[in-house]
Design a protein around this motif. Structure first.
Motif, mmCIF file in Angstrom:
data_model
loop_
_atom_site.group_PDB
_atom_site.id
_atom_site.type_symbol
_atom_site.label_atom_id
_atom_site.label_comp_id
_atom_site.label_asym_id
_atom_site.label_seq_id
_atom_site.Cartn_x
_atom_site.Cartn_y
_atom_site.Cartn_z
ATOM 1 N N ASP A 41 55.308 75.268 26.577
ATOM 2 C CA ASP A 41 54.046 74.871 25.960
ATOM 3 C C ASP A 41 54.061 75.020 24.442
ATOM 4 O O ASP A 41 53.199 74.456 23.759
ATOM 5 C CB ASP A 41 52.900 75.715 26.523
ATOM 6 C CG ASP A 41 53.108 77.213 26.279
ATOM 7 O OD1 ASP A 41 54.202 77.712 26.609
ATOM 8 O OD2 ASP A 41 52.187 77.882 25.758
ATOM 9 N N LEU A 42 55.019 75.770 23.911
ATOM 10 C CA LEU A 42 55.037 76.065 22.484
ATOM 11 C C LEU A 42 55.877 75.047 21.708
ATOM 12 O O LEU A 42 56.933 74.615 22.169
ATOM 13 C CB LEU A 42 55.604 77.469 22.237
ATOM 14 C CG LEU A 42 54.803 78.630 22.833
ATOM 15 C CD1 LEU A 42 55.529 79.946 22.590
ATOM 16 C CD2 LEU A 42 53.394 78.675 22.253
ATOM 17 N N LYS A 43 55.412 74.693 20.553
ATOM 18 C CA LYS A 43 56.143 73.828 19.630
ATOM 19 C C LYS A 43 56.518 74.671 18.417
ATOM 20 O O LYS A 43 55.733 74.854 17.486
ATOM 21 C CB LYS A 43 55.297 72.629 19.202
ATOM 22 C CG LYS A 43 54.772 71.803 20.364
ATOM 23 C CD LYS A 43 55.892 71.199 21.197
ATOM 24 C CE LYS A 43 55.331 70.367 22.351
ATOM 25 N NZ LYS A 43 56.421 69.891 23.236
ATOM 26 N N GLN A 49 63.311 71.924 15.714
ATOM 27 C CA GLN A 49 62.317 72.194 16.753
ATOM 28 C C GLN A 49 63.040 72.893 17.896
ATOM 29 O O GLN A 49 63.911 72.328 18.546
ATOM 30 C CB GLN A 49 61.647 70.915 17.245
ATOM 31 C CG GLN A 49 60.549 71.220 18.259
ATOM 32 C CD GLN A 49 59.566 70.076 18.435
ATOM 33 O OE1 GLN A 49 59.233 69.385 17.474
ATOM 34 N NE2 GLN A 49 59.098 69.885 19.665
ATOM 35 N N VAL A 50 62.672 74.141 18.131
ATOM 36 C CA VAL A 50 63.389 75.009 19.056
ATOM 37 C C VAL A 50 62.980 74.702 20.493
ATOM 38 O O VAL A 50 61.796 74.765 20.848
ATOM 39 C CB VAL A 50 63.084 76.492 18.728
ATOM 40 C CG1 VAL A 50 63.768 77.413 19.731
ATOM 41 C CG2 VAL A 50 63.530 76.809 17.302
ATOM 42 N N LYS A 51 63.969 74.367 21.316
ATOM 43 C CA LYS A 51 63.692 74.145 22.738
ATOM 44 C C LYS A 51 63.516 75.484 23.439
ATOM 45 O O LYS A 51 64.048 76.513 23.010
ATOM 46 C CB LYS A 51 64.850 73.369 23.385
ATOM 47 C CG LYS A 51 64.960 71.916 22.925
ATOM 48 C CD LYS A 51 66.018 71.185 23.724
ATOM 49 C CE LYS A 51 66.068 69.712 23.336
ATOM 50 N NZ LYS A 51 67.069 68.964 24.143
ATOM 51 N N GLU A 69 51.629 85.281 17.986
ATOM 52 C CA GLU A 69 51.050 86.433 17.301
ATOM 53 C C GLU A 69 49.606 86.667 17.750
ATOM 54 O O GLU A 69 49.160 87.814 17.864
ATOM 55 C CB GLU A 69 51.124 86.227 15.787
ATOM 56 C CG GLU A 69 50.944 87.487 14.999
ATOM 57 C CD GLU A 69 51.597 87.421 13.622
ATOM 58 O OE1 GLU A 69 50.845 87.434 12.639
ATOM 59 O OE2 GLU A 69 52.840 87.352 13.542
ATOM 60 N N LYS A 70 48.896 85.599 18.053
ATOM 61 C CA LYS A 70 47.519 85.726 18.538
ATOM 62 C C LYS A 70 47.479 86.324 19.934
ATOM 63 O O LYS A 70 46.561 87.086 20.286
ATOM 64 C CB LYS A 70 46.839 84.349 18.532
ATOM 65 C CG LYS A 70 45.375 84.383 18.916
ATOM 66 C CD LYS A 70 44.752 83.001 18.808
ATOM 67 C CE LYS A 70 43.274 83.041 19.198
ATOM 68 N NZ LYS A 70 42.639 81.688 19.077
ATOM 69 N N GLN A 76 59.899 80.953 11.330
ATOM 70 C CA GLN A 76 59.346 80.230 12.466
ATOM 71 C C GLN A 76 57.905 79.836 12.200
ATOM 72 O O GLN A 76 57.164 80.552 11.519
ATOM 73 C CB GLN A 76 59.411 81.097 13.716
ATOM 74 C CG GLN A 76 58.719 82.435 13.548
ATOM 75 C CD GLN A 76 59.276 83.492 14.471
ATOM 76 O OE1 GLN A 76 58.948 83.479 15.629
ATOM 77 N NE2 GLN A 76 60.083 84.384 13.958
ATOM 78 N N THR A 77 57.542 78.695 12.721
ATOM 79 C CA THR A 77 56.161 78.214 12.670
ATOM 80 C C THR A 77 55.827 77.672 14.055
ATOM 81 O O THR A 77 56.491 76.762 14.530
ATOM 82 C CB THR A 77 55.994 77.096 11.634
ATOM 83 O OG1 THR A 77 56.447 77.554 10.355
ATOM 84 C CG2 THR A 77 54.545 76.678 11.529
ATOM 85 N N PRO A 78 54.806 78.226 14.727
ATOM 86 C CA PRO A 78 54.006 79.401 14.360
ATOM 87 C C PRO A 78 54.784 80.700 14.538
ATOM 88 O O PRO A 78 55.939 80.675 14.972
ATOM 89 C CB PRO A 78 52.846 79.321 15.358
ATOM 90 C CG PRO A 78 53.470 78.705 16.574
ATOM 91 C CD PRO A 78 54.436 77.694 16.055
#
Length: 318
Positions: free
Chosen positions: A76-78, A85-87, A116-117, A143-145
């Motif tokens: 679910d994370l991008k 873009q990390v798989k 982090e949230k 990294q982002t986010p």
């Protein structure tokens, strides 16, 4: 090819033969202690862990005849790191691993990838469930986010209770339900040359080319032997980034005497050091985990990684 690489190739062949000769069965309440001390896990089948699968709402698989491992990838994370873009298979793979020991005792260990949230809620949920939080760190330099990785540990006679507690933890995150496995397909890298550099054949999964190495010596915690599938291995992942290049990530599980030699070999190969830390509170021997990163020619990076693995007392995990 040096001596250690040749030994790894022989060990890999032996592991395949051994896996073919061994099966899984029911519980073995008389499982002996390992030569180095500590109870060995008993043999189990997927049926023994149905209550865990039901509690988690996700199915795992039995590895090595003893460990029930549930993959929890954060698809679910991008997440982007240094323009890549990390798989999920490269660095965003949460997991939970369960093993049973004589006397009906169960051990659960794993690693959770959280934003982090999500992190404060995850910490509170672990505490409420009576699950120990044993490490907190990052696997990526930039990294982002912002993403964090936290390890957990739990013991008890009621594996479903542990699983229910872990489900409450997962509910504090956006971790998606398990997805059906997809066909590996080609990874677009010179895998033959990469295999040669690392002294064993890798596996393709979700577009990531992977290697796992297990320690030759017995690893214990809380007086129990930890099989490799509990997460006490060196793991190396390649994600193709085009033109024969790959982003690499993973971690080296090292004894104290291996740490500086591995760091030196990685830096000589142009590979960045991300983190150096522990994952457990009382493992024996004490293991230090080193996370790494680079995005360059995949074969070149494989040679650097191979030299680092050569400085460990490990073998390919069968």
């Amino acid at each position: 090819m040096n001596v250690n690489t040749s030994l790894r190739l022989l060990a890999a062949a032996g592991a395949v033969l051994l896996a073919g000769a061994c099966g899984t069965g029911g519980q073995d309440a008389g499982a002996p202690a390992a030569a180095g001390g500590g109870q060995k896990p008993v043999s189990t089948t997927a049926r023994d862990w149905k209550g865990v699968a039901d509690a988690l709402g996700r199915e795992g698989k039995v590895m090595g005849g003893t460990v029930y491992r549930v993959a929890l990838p954060r698809g679910d994370l991008k997440v982007t790191s240094y323009g890549v873009q990390v798989k999920a298979g490269l660095a965003l793979g949460s997991y939970a691993a369960f093993a049973r020991y004589p006397g009906g005792q169960n051990l659960a260990m794993g690693d959770l990838v959280v934003t982090e949230k999500e992190l404060p809620k995850v910490t509170d949920a672990l505490q409420k469930a009576g699950i120990d939080q044993t490490a907190l760190h990052k696997h990526l330099l930039a990294q982002t986010p912002q993403i964090w990785w936290t390890h957990f540990h739990a013991t008890g006679t009621n594996q479903e209770k542990i699983a229910r507690g872990l489900k409450a933890v997962l509910d504090a995150t956006g971790t998606p339900p398990s997805a059906k496995p997809t066909s590996p397909g080609p990874v677009g890298l010179d895998t033959r040359a990469i295999d040669k550099a690392l002294g064993t054949k890798g596996t393709s999964e979700g577009g990531i080319y992977k290697f796992t190495f297990a320690h030759n010596q017995t690893i214990t915690a809380h007086g129990r032997v930890l099989p490799p599938a509990m997460g006490v291995t060196t793991a190396i992942n390649f994600q193709p980034t085009g033109g024969g290049k790959a982003a690499i990530n993973g971690d080296f599980a090292m004894t104290a005497g291996e740490v500086q030699k591995v760091i030196k070999a990685l830096r000589a190969g142009g590979i960045d050091i991300v983190e150096l830390h522990n994952h457990a509170l009382d493992d024996d021997p004490r293991l230090f985990y080193l996370h790494f990163w680079a995005n360059d020619n995949a074969v070149k990076l494989a040679r650097g990684l191979g030299h680092a693995v050569d400085n460990q007392d490990v073998k390919p995990a069968g």
